[in-house]
Design a protein around this motif. Structure first.
Motif, PDB file in Angstrom:
ATOM      1  N   GLU A 159       0.889  -1.174   0.055  1.00  0.00           N
ATOM      2  CA  GLU A 159       0.076  -0.011  -0.122  1.00  0.00           C
ATOM      3  C   GLU A 159       0.701   1.137   0.101  1.00  0.00           C
ATOM      4  O   GLU A 159       0.674   2.110  -0.755  1.00  0.00           O
ATOM      5  CB  GLU A 159      -0.997   0.043   1.106  1.00  0.00           C
ATOM      6  CG  GLU A 159      -1.976   0.894   1.326  1.00  0.00           C
ATOM      7  CD  GLU A 159      -2.744   1.250   2.664  1.00  0.00           C
ATOM      8  OE1 GLU A 159      -3.402   2.044   2.501  1.00  0.00           O
ATOM      9  OE2 GLU A 159      -2.734   0.151   3.133  1.00  0.00           O
ATOM     10  N   GLY A 174       2.077   2.219  -3.403  1.00  0.00           N
ATOM     11  CA  GLY A 174       1.021   2.755  -4.294  1.00  0.00           C
ATOM     12  C   GLY A 174       0.739   1.482  -5.146  1.00  0.00           C
ATOM     13  O   GLY A 174      -0.031   2.032  -5.949  1.00  0.00           O
ATOM     14  N   GLY A 234      -3.541   1.391  -4.504  1.00  0.00           N
ATOM     15  CA  GLY A 234      -4.248   2.661  -4.797  1.00  0.00           C
ATOM     16  C   GLY A 234      -4.805   2.933  -3.423  1.00  0.00           C
ATOM     17  O   GLY A 234      -4.289   2.700  -2.417  1.00  0.00           O
TER      18      GLY A 234
END
Length: 142
Positions: A34, A37, A40
């Motif tokens: 996470e 990225g 999202g």
């Protein structure tokens, strides 16, 4: 069937522990992916707990499979992006996979070279009470 139990399916948003179990990825790695990225924006409850959707869990499974195949995080980021882009060119995906295979082949060759060298050194080492040791001599550059 391979005899491996199927990962639990997720039908509604779940907390990080359930997402980790369903994807086969540790909670620590879920947070890491996470932070990179790869997932999202992950929804949060009013209390600030992460809530992972079935699509997030599917993406985590994708990432895990790519990691299992040895892709780098940069390659995985590119693959995830291409996976989500329905207008992608499969040639882009193939290029990444071909580059990865070429790197794997280099690493395999290097490991085979190391094995041959070590086998040769082992063959020449008496492995007895004598202090002479071709393995140590080789490591010392003699």
């Amino acid at each position: 069937m391979s005899g491996v139990p199927a990962a639990p399916r997720v039908a509604a948003p779940v907390a990080i522990g359930a997402a980790a179990r369903a994807s086969g990825v540790s909670a620590k790695m879920v947070r890491h992916y996470e932070s990179l990225g790869l997932l999202g924006a992950v929804a949060r409850t009013d209390a600030g707990y992460r809530q992972y959707t079935p699509a997030d869990v599917h993406t985590l499974r994708f990432i895990k499979r790519a990691r299992d195949l040895g892709f780098s995080m940069a390659e995985i980021a590119e693959l995830v992006s291409l996976w989500h882009d329905r207008r992608r060119a499969s040639a882009d995906v193939k290029r990444i996979a071909q580059t990865h295979v070429a790197e794997l082949e280099k690493r395999i060759q290097a490991m085979q070279d190391m094995r041959r060298t070590l086998q040769n050194l082992l063959h020449h080492c008496h492995g007895d009470e004598r202090p002479d040791c071709p393995i140590l001599d080789n490591l010392a550059g003699h």
